[in-house]
Design an enzyme around this catalytic site. Structure first.
Site, PDB file in Angstrom:
ATOM      1  N   LEU A 525       0.838  -1.191   0.000  1.00 59.01           N
ATOM      2  CA  LEU A 525       0.000   0.000   0.000  1.00 59.01           C
ATOM      3  C   LEU A 525       0.877   1.247   0.000  1.00 59.01           C
ATOM      4  O   LEU A 525       2.056   1.211   0.339  1.00 59.01           O
ATOM      5  CB  LEU A 525      -0.917   0.017   1.233  1.00 59.01           C
ATOM      6  CG  LEU A 525      -1.828  -1.196   1.421  1.00 59.01           C
ATOM      7  CD1 LEU A 525      -2.612  -1.045   2.723  1.00 59.01           C
ATOM      8  CD2 LEU A 525      -2.777  -1.365   0.245  1.00 59.01           C
ATOM      9  N   CYS A 526       0.244   2.355  -0.356  1.00 60.53           N
ATOM     10  CA  CYS A 526       0.930   3.642  -0.255  1.00 60.53           C
ATOM     11  C   CYS A 526       1.113   3.970   1.225  1.00 60.53           C
ATOM     12  O   CYS A 526       0.164   3.911   2.017  1.00 60.53           O
ATOM     13  CB  CYS A 526       0.121   4.734  -0.955  1.00 60.53           C
ATOM     14  SG  CYS A 526       0.808   6.395  -0.779  1.00 60.53           S
ATOM     15  N   SER A 527       2.314   4.322   1.613  1.00 58.10           N
ATOM     16  CA  SER A 527       2.615   4.558   3.024  1.00 58.10           C
ATOM     17  C   SER A 527       2.025   5.864   3.545  1.00 58.10           C
ATOM     18  O   SER A 527       2.078   6.126   4.746  1.00 58.10           O
ATOM     19  CB  SER A 527       4.137   4.594   3.229  1.00 58.10           C
ATOM     20  OG  SER A 527       4.708   3.381   2.816  1.00 58.10           O
ATOM     21  N   PHE A 530      -2.369   4.766   2.712  1.00 55.19           N
ATOM     22  CA  PHE A 530      -2.694   3.364   3.016  1.00 55.19           C
ATOM     23  C   PHE A 530      -3.758   2.803   2.059  1.00 55.19           C
ATOM     24  O   PHE A 530      -4.651   2.069   2.474  1.00 55.19           O
ATOM     25  CB  PHE A 530      -3.147   3.210   4.475  1.00 55.19           C
ATOM     26  CG  PHE A 530      -2.111   3.612   5.467  1.00 55.19           C
ATOM     27  CD1 PHE A 530      -0.996   2.814   5.694  1.00 55.19           C
ATOM     28  CD2 PHE A 530      -2.220   4.805   6.143  1.00 55.19           C
ATOM     29  CE1 PHE A 530      -0.031   3.196   6.607  1.00 55.19           C
ATOM     30  CE2 PHE A 530      -1.260   5.200   7.057  1.00 55.19           C
ATOM     31  CZ  PHE A 530      -0.156   4.398   7.293  1.00 55.19           C
ATOM     32  N   GLN A 531      -3.691   3.190   0.792  1.00 57.13           N
ATOM     33  CA  GLN A 531      -4.575   2.674  -0.245  1.00 57.13           C
ATOM     34  C   GLN A 531      -3.738   1.940  -1.286  1.00 57.13           C
ATOM     35  O   GLN A 531      -2.521   2.153  -1.400  1.00 57.13           O
ATOM     36  CB  GLN A 531      -5.376   3.820  -0.907  1.00 57.13           C
ATOM     37  CG  GLN A 531      -6.233   4.626   0.051  1.00 57.13           C
ATOM     38  CD  GLN A 531      -7.362   3.814   0.635  1.00 57.13           C
ATOM     39  OE1 GLN A 531      -7.903   2.927  -0.024  1.00 57.13           O
ATOM     40  NE2 GLN A 531      -7.725   4.117   1.885  1.00 57.13           N
TER      41      GLN A 531
END
Length: 629
Positions: A525-527, A530-531
């Site tokens: 996920l994108c840090s 969170f997606q």
């Protein structure tokens, strides 16, 4: 201190402030113009009495509550004894005029019994007030009455009535002297404490202690309200048709102007305005959020700004030295400025609450209705005030400042309402609004540009009026402050925000884009949000982020969110970065074994970016919109 003690602490000190206010209004030079002869008292002696009275009132104002209460009890006891002696004198006078026997005449006997009962009750009450069980100390007024009942001749009663005053005077003098010793010890301790004050910090501590002990804001608030109510009542009773002839608004403003003719009254009006502004701000919080908003109030909105604004404007314009009508006109303008400042504080309170309703997806219709209605009120009411003010007065520099303040408030509320509408549209759409951050930035930018133009027009008009019209030091100083705060700082903040966004967009455009194979191999996920990532950019430290998320992060600081490595555009072409990605990925997997569980590495030395983290956040504050990190 309990509530009863707090109320007594304020109420018992109000007469001291009233006495100081009356002494300030009293002209010593005109004291000899009274009807009786005061030729024995020369002007210097009267001036000494005047200053001594002021010093006495100031000392009484600073007394602790227990000593002040004892003083009031002493004065009340003395007043009761005086009334008892007057009652005994009236009784003897009536008995001498009737020339009847104390036991044979029914009226005389009834009068004697009722007077005796009243004097016994007064003596008992005096002993209770003085905290003693020796009631006989205050029974001197009973002597003429007991002599009458004992059958003494009527001719001896007036002399006995006069002699009965002496025991009461002796008792009260002895009580005063015994209490005076305690006051002297208190004064010696206070003088010793003040002699130990050697620096400004300790003096400030002593001043703050006295401020809280005396409860200065509440004290002057009660004092001013008492003076104001008494003036309103006397005005309406002395002139029955004044309310219909002059109108309630003029009566109110004229009474306020009458009640701020001394420094004490002006200080009382300052604290009254502060408490009224605090009440309005708390009412705004309560309307928007209910009881929870009052429990966690913002310390920035305490009503202090409004009170200080009133005090500074009154001192700057010489409000105390004006006549009543001039003071009424000037005070109406000052109160208008204070109302404008209060509305600005209400906007600062409402803005985050209204935006949070839409940003968090709150489903309560009643909360949204309250937020929208508050925005409508804060948009319509300042515009209405600006219209009324410009309609009734000729345009000048000061009027333009007040009108521009109202217009700026309306513009801020309009921008807030527009962003709230965008959030609501995004809430009810499945896919959301594309490039929402850019739209919000555009709305804020337009709002800030309009505010800048309004401030620039005010400065230009004030400069033109100073050059070709009436020139004054006050007007020039206001123009300089207005130019620096509302023109230069606004322009500098807006330009810094624009450069920051352009630099962030340039960095995002120069970073390589991750391919589908890289995203599948990364499988994370994108840090930041969170997606899941369908598209990502690759930093020079081999970390993946959404382009929009990383751009928002770069508005705040220009380091990687995970390893704090500076984010710099890659100098190598994108295919080469893609070829070397597998090697970088293997190195990253090896290095992650030594990192903490959260996947974040602690760098050996953090390199600050060009603007610094928090400094850049402050630069973004005026125009970068809402950043979701």
């Amino acid at each position: 201190m309990t509530r009863l003690e707090g109320a007594a602490n304020v109420v018992l000190r109000v007469p001291c402030v009233v006495a100081l206010d009356l002494l300030y209004r009293w002209d010593v030079q005109d004291f000899t113009l009274l009807t009786y002869d005061l030729s024995v008292l020369r002007a210097p002696s009267m001036r000494d009495v005047y200053y001594l009275a002021q010093l006495t009132c100031a000392v009484l104002l600073l007394l602790p509550l227990r000593h002040l209460l004892r003083l009031y009890l002493y004065l009340l006891t003395a007043l009761l004894l005086y009334m008892a002696h007057q009652t005994a004198r009236d009784f003897i006078r009536q008995e001498m005029s009737s020339q009847l026997s104390a036991y044979t005449a029914r009226d005389s006997l009834t009068r004697s019994v009722s007077t005796l009962t009243g004097l016994v009750m007064v003596a008992t009450l005096c002993s209770i007030l003085m905290r003693t069980r020796q009631v006989w100390l205050f029974s001197a007024p009973l002597l003429p009455l007991l002599a009458r009942l004992a059958g003494l001749p009527l001719q001896a009663l007036p002399l006995l009535c006069t002699l009965s005053i002496a025991p009461s005077l002796l008792v009260m003098t002895y009580t005063a002297l015994t209490s005076l010793s305690g006051l002297l010890r208190l004064f010696r301790a206070a003088c010793g404490e003040m002699c130990q004050v050697t620096d400004f910090s300790r003096l400030l501590v002593v001043g703050m202690s006295l401020w809280s002990q005396i409860a200065v804001p509440l004290l002057f608030l009660v004092f001013w309200l008492v003076v104001f109510v008494l003036h309103i009542v006397s005005t309406l009773t002395s002139r029955p048709g004044a309310l219909e002839q002059q109108g309630p608004l003029f009566i109110f403003l004229n009474s306020v102007a009458e009640c701020c003719g001394t420094p004490y009254c002006l200080l009382g009006l300052t604290f009254t305005v502060s408490y009224l502004a605090l009440g309005m701000l708390n009412l705004c919080k309560f309307y928007l959020q209910g009881y929870t908003a009052l429990q966690n109030g913002n310390v920035m909105h305490r009503g202090v700004t409004e009170g200080v604004t009133l005090m500074l404007l009154a001192l700057q314009t010489g409000l105390l030295d004006l006549h009543v009508l001039q003071r009424t006109f000037l005070l109406s303008i000052i109160l208008f400025i204070v109302v404008t400042s209060t509305l600005q504080s209400m906007v600062e309170i409402s803005d985050p609450i209204v935006l949070a309703l839409a940003a968090t997806g709150n489903r309560s219709p009643w909360k949204h209705l309250r937020g929208v209605s508050m925005c409508l009120f804060l948009f319509i009411f300042p515009s209405f005030m600006a219209y009324k003010l410009s309609h009734f007065f000729d345009m000048d520099f000061w009027l333009l400042i007040m009108v521009s303040s109202c217009l700026l408030t309306s513009l801020q509320v309009l921008g807030t309402f527009f962003i709230y509408s965008l959030f609501m549209v995004e809430l009810f759409q499945d896919g959301g609004v594309e490039r929402m951050d850019e739209i919000i930035y555009g709305v804020n930018a337009v709002s800030r540009v309009l505010e800048f133009l309004v401030a620039l027009c005010v400065v230009a008009y004030g400069t033109w009026e100073s050059m070709f019209g009436e020139w004054s030091w006050i007007g020039v100083s206001v123009i300089i402050v207005h130019s620096y705060v509302n023109v230069w700082l606004r322009a500098q903040s807006g330009w810094s925000s624009f450069l920051l966004r352009r630099e962030a967009a340039h960095k995002i455009g120069a970073l390589p884009r991750a391919s589908e194979e890289q995203l599948r191999a990364h499988n994370d996920l994108c840090s930041i949000c969170f997606q899941e990532m369908s598209a990502a950019v690759l930093t020079s430290c081999s970390h993946f982020f959404h382009p929009d998320c990383l751009r928002k992060w770069l508005y705040i600081q220009d380091t990687c969110p995970l390893c704090h490595h500076p984010v710099k555009p890659s100098s190598t072409p994108e295919p080469q970065a893609a070829e070397s990605w597998e090697e970088a990925w293997s190195e990253e997997e090896t290095s992650e074994e030594a990192e903490p569980a959260g996947g974040e590495a602690e760098p050996a030395e953090e390199e600050p970016g060009p603007a610094g983290g928090e400094g850049r956040a402050a630069e973004v504050g005026m125009g970068s919109g809402i950043v979701n990190v």
